[in-house]
Write an enzyme that holds these catalytic residues in place. Structure first.
Site, short mmCIF file in Angstrom:
data_model
loop_
_atom_site.label_atom_id
_atom_site.label_comp_id
_atom_site.label_asym_id
_atom_site.label_seq_id
_atom_site.Cartn_x
_atom_site.Cartn_y
_atom_site.Cartn_z
N LYS A 34 18.06 -17.27 -18.56
CA LYS A 34 18.73 -15.97 -18.51
C LYS A 34 17.81 -14.96 -19.18
O LYS A 34 17.57 -15.02 -20.38
CB LYS A 34 20.07 -16.03 -19.24
CG LYS A 34 20.86 -14.77 -19.10
CD LYS A 34 22.24 -14.99 -19.66
CE LYS A 34 23.08 -13.74 -19.74
NZ LYS A 34 22.46 -12.47 -19.68
N TYR B 274 15.43 -13.54 -9.43
CA TYR B 274 16.20 -14.79 -9.36
C TYR B 274 17.26 -14.78 -8.26
O TYR B 274 18.02 -15.71 -8.15
CB TYR B 274 16.87 -15.08 -10.70
CG TYR B 274 17.56 -13.86 -11.31
CD1 TYR B 274 18.72 -13.33 -10.77
CD2 TYR B 274 17.01 -13.24 -12.44
CE1 TYR B 274 19.33 -12.22 -11.31
CE2 TYR B 274 17.62 -12.12 -12.99
CZ TYR B 274 18.77 -11.62 -12.42
OH TYR B 274 19.37 -10.50 -12.95
N LYS C 215 24.92 -18.75 -23.55
CA LYS C 215 24.09 -17.90 -24.42
C LYS C 215 23.63 -18.69 -25.65
O LYS C 215 24.42 -19.37 -26.29
CB LYS C 215 24.89 -16.68 -24.87
CG LYS C 215 25.34 -15.81 -23.71
CD LYS C 215 24.49 -14.57 -23.57
CE LYS C 215 25.13 -13.42 -24.26
NZ LYS C 215 24.37 -12.20 -24.20
N CYS D 227 11.80 -7.70 -66.75
CA CYS D 227 11.32 -7.50 -68.13
C CYS D 227 11.24 -6.02 -68.51
O CYS D 227 10.96 -5.69 -69.66
CB CYS D 227 9.97 -8.17 -68.34
SG CYS D 227 8.62 -7.32 -67.49
S1 IVH Z 1 22.57 -14.20 -11.51
C1 IVH Z 1 25.70 -12.78 -8.67
N1 IVH Z 1 20.57 -15.19 -12.86
O1 IVH Z 1 22.27 -11.35 -16.82
C2 IVH Z 1 24.51 -13.08 -9.48
N2 IVH Z 1 21.55 -13.18 -13.63
O2 IVH Z 1 24.70 -11.10 -18.34
C3 IVH Z 1 24.64 -12.67 -10.88
N3 IVH Z 1 20.47 -12.26 -15.64
O3 IVH Z 1 23.93 -9.40 -14.48
C4 IVH Z 1 23.42 -12.68 -11.64
N4 IVH Z 1 18.93 -13.80 -15.85
O4 IVH Z 1 21.40 -8.98 -14.96
C5 IVH Z 1 21.47 -14.20 -12.79
N5 IVH Z 1 18.75 -16.18 -13.95
C6 IVH Z 1 19.65 -15.19 -13.85
C7 IVH Z 1 19.68 -14.13 -14.77
C8 IVH Z 1 20.66 -13.13 -14.63
C9 IVH Z 1 19.41 -12.68 -16.34
C10 IVH Z 1 21.21 -11.03 -15.98
C11 IVH Z 1 21.77 -10.31 -14.82
C12 IVH Z 1 23.24 -10.44 -15.00
C13 IVH Z 1 23.34 -10.53 -16.49
C14 IVH Z 1 24.65 -11.09 -16.96
#
Ligand code: IVH
Length: 680
Positions: free
Chosen positions: A126, A233, A321, A418
């Protein structure tokens, strides 16, 4: 009865409204101003509280609730052209524990009850950046849009064009939309903040804010300068291209020439997920971009529709997270600590908070200059984080939350312990207590003397040292060896019995036989930590030789630079230090290298590891650093490969650093981090 009901309903309504406006304030701070006022965990807590209330009291739910929205309502007054997304840009539901993930996979399986036979999930990183959607027509980049409120976003095409790693033309002439994240590499983030500090500009709290702020700059030359990067992604409508799974989507994106994190691992159950979580919690430290967790997605796209969506996020994916790296808390006060060398360090006394799995109520602030540079005041709300994952540090203050009641932090006029005057060495930032008799300095040096890497005398806790100093039983490290004279008095001390006193005295007696590298370390010569003590002991063979070495002779030792030579030379020219060494010799402390036993190994976490350094180094000549590495039992390699364990990077590091980051398994150390490590 009715009255009571109305009353409590009013209260709930009030609470719901208050939560909504507070969350909206944070949405604006995060999405619009790029200056969060609280951490992600704190934000998620507020959102969950609102969600729970709305679930229990559906009468207070409305379509404008932040629980149903992505991004911020306030992005509407953007300076950019607004563009409607072809399909909503959704968010992800967050979880912080494996229990939530198990519940998620059970929900998915329940919905798919007859098709669940061999469910596959893809695990991705993420990315903690700013979401972006790229539209390619005929293989050419025609538009780039931020997420905005998920329905419409800001047209930032001109800026995205300036991002080098984002292809303006794909390897195939296709029409498609790809979503991902714009990030600011951590190395660039550090560079930018260092520069901003020099220019007296406010620093960015973290790479995400810096990335999002940069992306939404009106001047695209700034974007070019800052070196943003992008990882992708998600391929919108991938099935249209005959793609059946998310992992195929990722491969296809890569084939087109678009960058992904390269991480798309198939997992089949939550046990595998647990293994991956513990792996990535550490491995993420080696990446040059921030990741705040992992994302688990159902791999088979034909099942996505069936599993469905909420208004905010897909039900076929969930984010795990990592424990928060940064949290916010209140800075209640500053206390000043006096160290072994007299250096006084400000310590932030905080309102207790949880940070990466432990309770934190104190954090380091390094020195007064840093306090001024970061504009930190007593009473501020501050972000804290664990540096190198161990010691909490104050990162920044949240000026937007100031009430006017905050107080400036002032350097104490005299030593906080001191009360004698403080001095500052020329060219140095640290203030020092120069009183040789300062109790805090004496206590710290005794503590260091008896510590594990030094004389290793067990039974000597800080409380006991403090007490013995207070009673006058010891005044310096030499007195430790005369403590037997106070045996009876010590037995009568609170909590100390006959047995523990006798044990302590026995340990003290035995410590006289410690090996020379340890006894040398115990003296606490500035810079001479575990590694250098062993090196110097090996070279000098006994303390008299070391004590009489000239500055130049010291410099001829491989691995000894100017600073260390100065420190060692000065230590042995100081009358008091020489006196202590003499007295320690008199009581029988060993300062002689035992040449009959195997020569001491300069053991460190680096022993047996492969090294390479790259870029311009400030503190070492090339041969010097190679020798240090060899002395520590490390091996010098010539190129970056999977075999490499550590890459030490100096200024302007280039392709080697890039390759190491791509391999992902190599530990990257800055030159300063390397020095820190060899000191201990
Ligand atoms: S998928 C429908 N994949 O994190 C698809 N999101 O906190 C939804 N994000 O809105 C998103 N890495 O901006 C997806 N490997 C990943 C991601 C990712 C970061 C972000 C993205 C999302 C947010 C949610």
């Amino acid at each position: 009865m009715k009255l009571f009901n109305d009353d409590s309903n009013d209260k709930i309504k009030e609470k719901v409204e208050a939560l909504k406006s507070e969350i909206e304030r944070h949405n604006k701070a995060y999405y619009v101003d790029d200056k969060p006022l609280i951490s992600d965990v704190e934000y998620d807590k507020l959102l969950k509280e609102l969600q729970d209330l709305e679930n229990r009291y559906p009468e207070y739910r409305d379509l404008n609730s932040p629980t149903l929205q992505v991004g911020s309502n306030n992005f509407k007054d953007t300076k950019f052209k607004k563009v409607k997304h072809r399909k909503p840009m959704l968010s992800l539901s967050n979880s912080y524990n494996i229990g939530d993930i198990i519940a998620f996979s059970e929900r998915v399986e329940k919905i798919l009850n007859d098709e669940k036979s061999d469910l596959e999930y893809v695990l991705e990183l993420k990315l903690d950046g700013a979401s972006i959607s790229l539209i390619y027509e005929d293989g050419e980049l025609v538009r780039a849009v931020t997420r905005g409120d998920g329905i419409e976003g800001e047209d930032v095409t001109d800026n995205v064009i300036e991002i080098e790693s984002i292809p303006k033309k794909l390897k195939e002439s296709v029409d498609l939309e790809i979503r991902g994240e714009i990030v600011l590499p951590i190395s660039k983030f550090n560079e930018i903040n260092e520069q901003r500090l020099k220019e007296n500009k406010e620093i960015f709290a973290n790479p995400r804010n810096a990335a999002s702020g940069t992306l939404r700059q009106l001047d695209s030359s700034i974007v070019k300068e800052r070196g943003l990067d992008g990882y992708f992604y998600f391929l919108v409508d991938a099935e249209r291209l005959g793609i059946k799974t998310q992992s195929e989507s990722i491969k296809y994106i890569e084939r087109l020439g678009i960058k992904t994190t390269g991480v798309a691992e198939i997992i089949r159950n939550t046990d595998e997920l647990e293994e991956k979580i513990s792996y990535w919690e550490k491995a993420k430290e080696n990446l040059d971009y921030e990741t705040d967790g992992l994302v688990m997605k159902l791999n088979n796209m034909s099942l996505w529709e069936k599993v469905g969506y909420t208004t905010k996020s897909p039900r076929w994916a969930i984010a795990y997270k990592f424990p928060a790296k940064q949290v916010s808390t209140k800075l209640i006060d500053i206390t000043w600590q006096v160290g072994r060398t007299g250096k006084i360090t400000p310590v932030a006394e905080l309102e207790e908070v949880e940070l990466s799995g432990s309770r934190v109520k104190r954090a380091s602030l390094h020195n007064i200059d840093e306090i001024y540079r970061k504009d930190i005041k007593i009473g501020d709300r501050v972000f804290i984080e664990k540096a190198a994952e161990i010691i909490p540090q104050v990162v920044s203050s949240i000026k937007e939350l100031r009430t006017g009641a905050e107080r400036e932090i002032e350097l104490p006029k005299s030593c906080p312990v001191c009360k004698k005057e403080l001095a500052k060495d020329e060219g140095m930032v640290d203030y020092k207590c120069i009183n040789e008799k300062c109790p805090a300095k004496i206590q710290a040096s005794i503590q260091y003397f008896v510590s594990r890497d030094g004389m290793n005398i067990s039974g000597f806790g800080s409380r006991l040292v403090e007490k013995l100093l207070e009673l006058g039983f010891i005044k310096n490290v030499v007195d430790i060896f005369y403590l037997y004279k106070f045996r009876d008095k010590m037995i009568n001390l609170e909590k100390l019995g006959e047995k523990s006193v006798d044990n302590l005295l026995k340990n003290i007696e035995e410590s006289k036989k410690r090996e020379y590298p340890k006894t040398l370390y115990a003296l606490g010569i500035p810079y001479v930590g575990k590694f250098l003590a062993t090196l110097l002991a090996k070279e000098s063979k006994n303390i008299d030789i070391l004590a009489n070495m000239t500055h130049d002779e010291l410099l001829t030792i491989d691995g000894v630079g100017e600073k260390v030579a100065d420190a060692v030379y000065n230590f042995f020219r100081d009358e008091q230090s020489r006196d202590i060494v003499e007295k320690l010799k008199e009581v029988g402390v060993n300062f002689l290298l035992d040449e009959t036993s195997t020569p001491p190994k300069v053991e460190s976490e680096f022993t047996g590891k492969n090294f390479l350094f790259t870029g311009k180094l400030k503190n070492f000549k090339r041969d010097e650093i190679k020798k240090i590495i060899e002395n520590m039992g490390g091996v010098n390699l010539n190129s970056v490969s999977k075999k490499l364990d550590y890459l030490i990077v100096g200024e302007d590091a280039g392709s080697k650093l890039k390759k190491a980051l791509e391999l992902g398994t190599i530990k990257i150390l800055t030159e300063d981090e390397f020095i820190e490590k060899i000191k201990v």
